[in-house]
Design an enzyme around this catalytic site. Structure first.
Site, mmCIF file in Angstrom:
data_model
loop_
_atom_site.group_PDB
_atom_site.id
_atom_site.type_symbol
_atom_site.label_atom_id
_atom_site.label_comp_id
_atom_site.label_asym_id
_atom_site.label_seq_id
_atom_site.Cartn_x
_atom_site.Cartn_y
_atom_site.Cartn_z
ATOM 1 N N ARG A 198 2.811 -8.434 -9.299
ATOM 2 C CA ARG A 198 2.221 -6.936 -7.811
ATOM 3 C C ARG A 198 0.767 -7.602 -7.609
ATOM 4 O O ARG A 198 -0.455 -6.830 -7.075
ATOM 5 C CB ARG A 198 1.398 -5.882 -8.758
ATOM 6 C CG ARG A 198 2.589 -5.506 -10.507
ATOM 7 C CD ARG A 198 3.215 -4.553 -9.456
ATOM 8 N NE ARG A 198 4.916 -4.063 -10.991
ATOM 9 C CZ ARG A 198 5.046 -4.797 -11.006
ATOM 10 N NH1 ARG A 198 5.569 -5.845 -9.992
ATOM 11 N NH2 ARG A 198 6.407 -4.838 -11.695
ATOM 12 N N GLU B 108 -4.422 -1.725 -11.284
ATOM 13 C CA GLU B 108 -3.250 -1.622 -10.927
ATOM 14 C C GLU B 108 -3.126 -0.587 -9.925
ATOM 15 O O GLU B 108 -3.288 -0.651 -7.967
ATOM 16 C CB GLU B 108 -1.617 -1.832 -10.907
ATOM 17 C CG GLU B 108 -0.303 -1.443 -10.571
ATOM 18 C CD GLU B 108 0.183 -1.830 -11.247
ATOM 19 O OE1 GLU B 108 1.637 -1.106 -10.949
ATOM 20 O OE2 GLU B 108 0.562 -2.026 -12.493
ATOM 21 N N SER C 223 1.052 3.753 -13.161
ATOM 22 C CA SER C 223 1.109 2.640 -14.123
ATOM 23 C C SER C 223 -0.739 2.790 -13.942
ATOM 24 O O SER C 223 -0.648 1.991 -12.298
ATOM 25 C CB SER C 223 1.180 1.190 -13.959
ATOM 26 O OG SER C 223 2.580 1.776 -14.719
#
Length: 306
Positions: free
Chosen positions: A179, A298, A228
């Site tokens: 990520r 995130e 998320s």
């Protein structure tokens, strides 16, 4: 809140600009959470050349922020000073190239890339069906789902840096990790080239249907959410840590940790950006106290508080 209008000054510096500038444009409707204040200037460039021209002539002391489809974003109520750039129609082309490759603009939604690949019989990109957002964000955060990641399929990407230079980045230049992309923070990506494999359209569409069904069964995709909320820490799953800390269904104002999937923040109606971000910070605090693990956001948070 409103900011001083600097669009006239910028227009005078950029007589050949073809894109659109709007002063004090509300950003809430551009985000999936539907919260947040205005951009001092919202600029939508006509194409890559127009974007380069704009950045070349923009005073260096004016900050620049890029937003995509707003799926993974909290805009604070105080708004965003400087220029917010949002890529539009000039960046949404999809081209099928020889060798099972696709070249796409960074304003293209991830799901459209997956569908275009399926229609062309290109395997290896169906995982994008499970990712909310656009290609620009996928490049910046190495977006992935259902066993695939951006780094697995990307060949190269084009972008424009803060000085207005057009640059090309190979996959290796991104320094992809989980990520995360190590590409320069000032680069605004404009297009990407993906490599797939030969496949059968029907089989690829079946895989995409499975991904869709899995998302609908486990995620609150019909809510005002940002996907998320926290990255999975090494050796852990964020949702399990959140659940164990007693945060499933936790609320603050109009914000809630989804009872369906507790790594999803949702706006139940009437939440402020401060509610949503504040609830996320409270979850981080409780998880740290319970397990000793520090969750990392995130979701991107921009702007200034009210």
């Amino acid at each position: 809140m409103s900011f001083p209008d600097i669009t006239g000054e910028l227009s005078a510096r950029m007589p050949e600009l073809r894109g659109r500038m709007i002063a004090n444009q509300p950003l809430a409707d551009l985000t999936w959470f539907r919260v947040g204040g205005p951009a001092q200037v919202l600029f939508t460039p006509a194409d890559e050349g127009d974007l380069a021209y704009f950045l070349r002539h923009l005073p260096a002391d004016i900050p620049v922020m890029v937003v995509g489809l707003g799926s993974n974003l909290i805009v604070r109520e105080g708004g965003v000073p400087g220029v917010v750039i949002r890529l539009g129609r000039g960046f949404n082309e999809i081209k099928v190239e020889e060798g099972h490759r696709l070249r796409v603009g960074t304003a293209v939604p991830d799901v459209k890339l997956a569908r275009a690949a399926a229609d062309a019989g290109i395997e290896g990109l169906a995982f994008y069906r499970g990712i909310p957002g656009g290609i620009g964000g996928a490049l910046r955060m190495n977006a992935g789902a259902h066993g695939g990641e951006t780094k697995d399929a990307l060949v190269e990407a084009r972008g424009v840096d803060r000085a207005g230079n057009i640059r090309v980045f190979a996959n290796a230049d991104f320094g992809f990790t989980y990520r995360h992309s190590g590409a320069p923070a000032d680069v605004i990506f404009t297009s990407a080239l993906y490599q797939g494999r030969p496949g059968e359209t029907a089989a690829i569409l079946e895989e995409m249907d499975r991904i869709t069904q899995a998302r609908e069964a486990s995620q609150p995709i019909r809510e005002k959410t940002g996907g998320s909320t926290f990255k999975n820490p090494p050796g852990h799953k964020a949702w399990q840590l959140i659940d164990a800390a007693g945060c499933r269904g936790l609320t603050l104002g109009g914000a809630q940790m989804s009872p369906m999937h507790c790594n999803f923040l949702i706006n139940t109606g009437g939440a402020t950006a401060a509610d949503i971000e504040g609830l996320g910070e409270e979850v981080r605090r409780r998880v740290k106290a319970h397990s000793g693990v520090e969750l990392e956001w995130e979701i991107k948070r921009i702007g200034i508080p009210a």
